[in-house]
Design a protein around this motif. Structure first.
Motif, mmCIF file in Angstrom:
data_model
loop_
_atom_site.group_PDB
_atom_site.id
_atom_site.type_symbol
_atom_site.label_atom_id
_atom_site.label_comp_id
_atom_site.label_asym_id
_atom_site.label_seq_id
_atom_site.Cartn_x
_atom_site.Cartn_y
_atom_site.Cartn_z
ATOM 1 N N LYS A 49 12.601 2.175 -0.419
ATOM 2 C CA LYS A 49 12.125 3.398 -1.062
ATOM 3 C C LYS A 49 10.784 3.827 -0.462
ATOM 4 O O LYS A 49 9.866 3.023 -0.300
ATOM 5 N N GLY A 50 10.681 5.082 -0.131
ATOM 6 C CA GLY A 50 9.445 5.634 0.397
ATOM 7 C C GLY A 50 9.239 5.433 1.884
ATOM 8 O O GLY A 50 8.199 5.812 2.430
ATOM 9 N N ILE A 51 10.233 4.841 2.552
ATOM 10 C CA ILE A 51 10.123 4.560 3.987
ATOM 11 C C ILE A 51 11.018 5.533 4.746
ATOM 12 O O ILE A 51 12.176 5.745 4.390
ATOM 13 N N ASN A 52 10.488 6.115 5.792
ATOM 14 C CA ASN A 52 11.244 7.050 6.618
ATOM 15 C C ASN A 52 11.985 6.261 7.694
ATOM 16 O O ASN A 52 11.361 5.666 8.583
ATOM 17 N N ASP A 66 0.856 -1.187 0.000
ATOM 18 C CA ASP A 66 0.000 0.000 0.000
ATOM 19 C C ASP A 66 0.894 1.240 0.000
ATOM 20 O O ASP A 66 1.261 1.741 1.057
ATOM 21 N N PRO A 67 1.243 1.741 -1.184
ATOM 22 C CA PRO A 67 2.162 2.892 -1.265
ATOM 23 C C PRO A 67 1.636 4.158 -0.597
ATOM 24 O O PRO A 67 2.415 5.087 -0.356
ATOM 25 N N SER A 68 0.356 4.200 -0.273
ATOM 26 C CA SER A 68 -0.181 5.393 0.380
ATOM 27 C C SER A 68 0.173 5.450 1.867
ATOM 28 O O SER A 68 0.017 6.495 2.504
ATOM 29 N N LEU A 69 0.650 4.342 2.415
ATOM 30 C CA LEU A 69 0.950 4.298 3.840
ATOM 31 C C LEU A 69 2.213 5.096 4.163
ATOM 32 O O LEU A 69 3.193 5.091 3.394
ATOM 33 N N ALA A 70 2.189 5.746 5.301
ATOM 34 C CA ALA A 70 3.395 6.390 5.840
ATOM 35 C C ALA A 70 4.013 5.428 6.845
ATOM 36 O O ALA A 70 3.411 5.114 7.875
ATOM 37 N N ILE A 71 5.202 4.946 6.520
ATOM 38 C CA ILE A 71 5.893 3.965 7.355
ATOM 39 C C ILE A 71 7.108 4.626 7.978
ATOM 40 O O ILE A 71 7.950 5.206 7.272
ATOM 41 N N LEU A 72 7.227 4.508 9.291
ATOM 42 C CA LEU A 72 8.378 5.061 10.014
ATOM 43 C C LEU A 72 9.107 3.925 10.709
ATOM 44 O O LEU A 72 8.500 3.139 11.437
ATOM 45 N N VAL A 73 10.406 3.821 10.472
ATOM 46 C CA VAL A 73 11.251 2.834 11.142
ATOM 47 C C VAL A 73 12.196 3.574 12.079
ATOM 48 O O VAL A 73 12.933 4.478 11.657
ATOM 49 N N LEU A 74 12.162 3.180 13.354
ATOM 50 C CA LEU A 74 13.052 3.762 14.360
ATOM 51 C C LEU A 74 14.146 2.757 14.683
ATOM 52 O O LEU A 74 13.864 1.655 15.175
ATOM 53 N N GLU A 75 15.387 3.117 14.397
ATOM 54 C CA GLU A 75 16.523 2.224 14.615
ATOM 55 C C GLU A 75 17.529 2.865 15.567
ATOM 56 O O GLU A 75 17.947 4.004 15.355
ATOM 57 N N ALA A 76 17.903 2.125 16.608
ATOM 58 C CA ALA A 76 18.830 2.656 17.608
ATOM 59 C C ALA A 76 20.236 2.839 17.061
ATOM 60 O O ALA A 76 20.979 3.719 17.512
ATOM 61 N N GLY A 77 20.628 2.018 16.097
ATOM 62 C CA GLY A 77 21.976 2.085 15.559
ATOM 63 C C GLY A 77 22.093 3.027 14.381
ATOM 64 O O GLY A 77 21.251 3.900 14.161
#
Length: 549
Positions: free
Chosen positions: A214-217, A28-39
């Motif tokens: 691509k497209g992922i924060n 679903d390209p309309s989704l806003a996906i946020l990944v939080l990575e400690a490293g």
């Protein structure tokens, strides 16, 4: 849309976190996906893809380098538990071995939780969707051909990658009565299996590079403190956001998904108020949901590594020899076979009975003739041994595939900066001892007790103060060595177990808007090497979320 908001927040940009984020975005390209990575994002570091990094990055600044409590079953040693602190997580640190578990392992998972979606057949479409298998056309029902992960064999990776010990090692195991299994990745592990790898063009494939981001924060250096809650929807609290240790906050419009790993995921649940009431209250953490199972059920593929001296190092059979001037030899782990076996029924039955007498829960399914309890690999390098890498040595790894020992992870304070207390409880059951002692003896039989093996192997190189092991060594001598030298294979799992902490849709019990999708959800051990299983888990998790299951 504010940068501090997203539809889905994924906490942990490791192997499953990146694969899950990618599949959600593609679905679903309309989704806003946020990944939080400690490293950090180490994509520009060539060691994250080459063979040198596979040997060097564990213990680096890309590794959490967790330390356990002293373990009474292993000479009161403190063990190091490797876990990736980097975008890509464990896929950055591992050697790239690709091995699903046996179908019976997954079927036991499904039976344990009462949901066939987690059986071998239930997971098979998701295994296939992760793979671009070099022999997909030979068994398309089991192997994928259009996935992001290239799965290759030693010889297929480069026709010139012909290790001198390939045939002798295979012949040694055949002398012991084992047969080659050409479909070891298709539901049955037993026998001599070709060692498969997720390497492509001579490079390892971290999940963040194999799967499109691509497209992922992705925000790096983002250490999670706890989940924040909304109580708008009674009776269950709803996960609404993430608070970082630096005070930043991020809000999720749909769900939060934890993919922080076997240690960090249960720690984050407890810091957020999900765990044992007594533990949380002791540390002044408000209880959101009382669940004493959080952090329990820890297991790992405990293993025994040994070092062996070659008879004729000048033949150029191991890493470090001047004769290894062929670049093809460095296009993967120098190893050809993964040998999977069970334990003789009489030995195993006696061990199960001994555990029952001690009040240890047994698993009678291990008695099935085709269950594989140990994996043995001969690696043409002195992996981790304090000897020169000069072509004189090889090493063996004898690994428990289905350990019955269980440990735990527990917070020691309300601070996210305090490393949890990790009690691995390695080597605690008679079943684990019987399996690893038997596996160690079988390795010695293959290398020293067969015509093929002893033609190339002079003998074991024992650690200082210990007798040399051979096929006739006593159980006591082998047991003492394992207690003194056995280590984690960096395959830990189980601490947010499905059926106890999460349901079969990966939703955390007792709350809304929160899931877990990493190795911590495994309710039972799975054989093979975990990344093949974990990519399948991430693929199915994405499907469930997109279908709003």
């Amino acid at each position: 849309m504010a940068a501090t908001e997203a539809d889905y927040i994924i906490v942990g940009g490791g192997l499953t976190g990146c694969a899950l984020a990618s599949r959600l975005q593609q679905g679903d390209p309309s989704l806003a996906i946020l990944v939080l990575e400690a490293g950090i994002d180490a994509s520009d570091n060539p060691q994250t893809r080459n063979l040198e990094g596979a040997f060097a990055l564990a213990g680096s600044d890309l590794d959490y380098i967790y330390h356990t409590l002293p373990q009474s079953n292993t000479a009161d040693r403190v063990h190091t538990i490797t876990a990736g602190k980097v975008v890509g997580g464990g896929s950055i640190l591992n050697y790239g071995g690709w091995a699903r578990g046996d179908a019976q392992d997954y079927d036991q998972w499904a039976a344990t939780v009462g949901d066939d979606r987690w059986s071998y057949d239930g997971l098979l479409p998701y295994f296939r969707s992760s793979e671009d298998h070099f022999q997909a056309d030979q068994n398309p029902g089991h192997r994928g051909s259009h996935g992001p992960i290239r799965v290759t064999s030693v010889l297929e990776s480069d026709a010139l990658r012909k290790y001198g010990l390939r045939e002798p090692v295979k012949l040694a195991w055949e002398e012991l009565g084992l047969q080659q299994n050409p479909r070891g990745d298709c539901g049955s592990l037993i026998g001599i299996c070709e060692f498969l790898e997720n390497w492509k063009d001579g490079q390892r494939q971290p999940s963040n590079l194999a799967y499109s981001m691509k497209g992922i924060n992705v925000i790096t250096g983002a250490v999670a403190h706890k989940i924040t809650w909304s109580h708008d929807r009674e009776p269950s609290p709803t996960a609404s956001g993430i608070l970082l240790t630096d005070g930043r906050q991020f809000r999720a419009r749909k769900e939060i998904i934890l993919t922080a790993g076997t240690v960090r995921t249960p720690q984050l649940l407890m810091l957020s108020g999900i765990g044992c009431n007594g533990v949380l209250s002791r540390h002044g953490i408000p209880v959101i949901h009382d669940n004493p199972e959080v952090g329990k059920n820890y297991f790992d593929h405990f293993a025994h590594f040994q070092l062996w001296k070659l008879r004729d190092p000048e033949k150029g059979l191991s890493m470090g020899t001047p004769r290894w001037d062929n670049p093809a030899f460095y296009k993967g782990l120098p190893c050809d076979w993964a040998v999977n076996e069970g334990v003789p029924p009489l030995l195993l039955k006696a061990a199960l009975q001994a555990d029952a007498a001690r009040g240890k829960a047994g698993d009678e399914s291990l008695m099935k003739p085709s269950r594989c309890l140990v994996e043995t690999m001969v690696v043409y390098s002195p992996v981790g041994a304090p000897v020169p890498v000069d072509g004189s040595y090889v090493s063996t790894s004898v690994m428990l595939l289905l350990p019955t020992s269980r440990g735990s992870v527990n917070i020691v304070s309300a601070s996210p900066n305090d490393v949890p207390a990790i009690d691995t409880n390695f080597y605690d059951t008679e079943v684990d001892r019987a399996a690893l002692i038997h596996g160690t003896r079988r390795a010695a039989q293959a290398l020293l007790g067969t015509k093929a093996g002893k033609s190339y192997i002079e003998g074991e190189v024992a650690p200082p103060g210990f007798p040399i092991l051979h096929a006739e060594s006593s159980d006591g001598d082998i047991d003492s060595r394992i207690r003194a030298a056995g280590i984690s294979h960096a395959h830990s799992a189980g601490t947010a177990a499905m059926g106890k902490v999460v349901d079969t849709n990966l939703r955390v019990k007792g709350v809304e808007g929160l899931r877990v999708a990493d190795a911590s959800v495994l309710p039972v051990p799975i054989g093979g090497h975990p990344q093949a299983t974990l990519y399948g888990l991430a693929e199915q998790a994405a499907s469930m979320i997109l279908q709003k299951a």
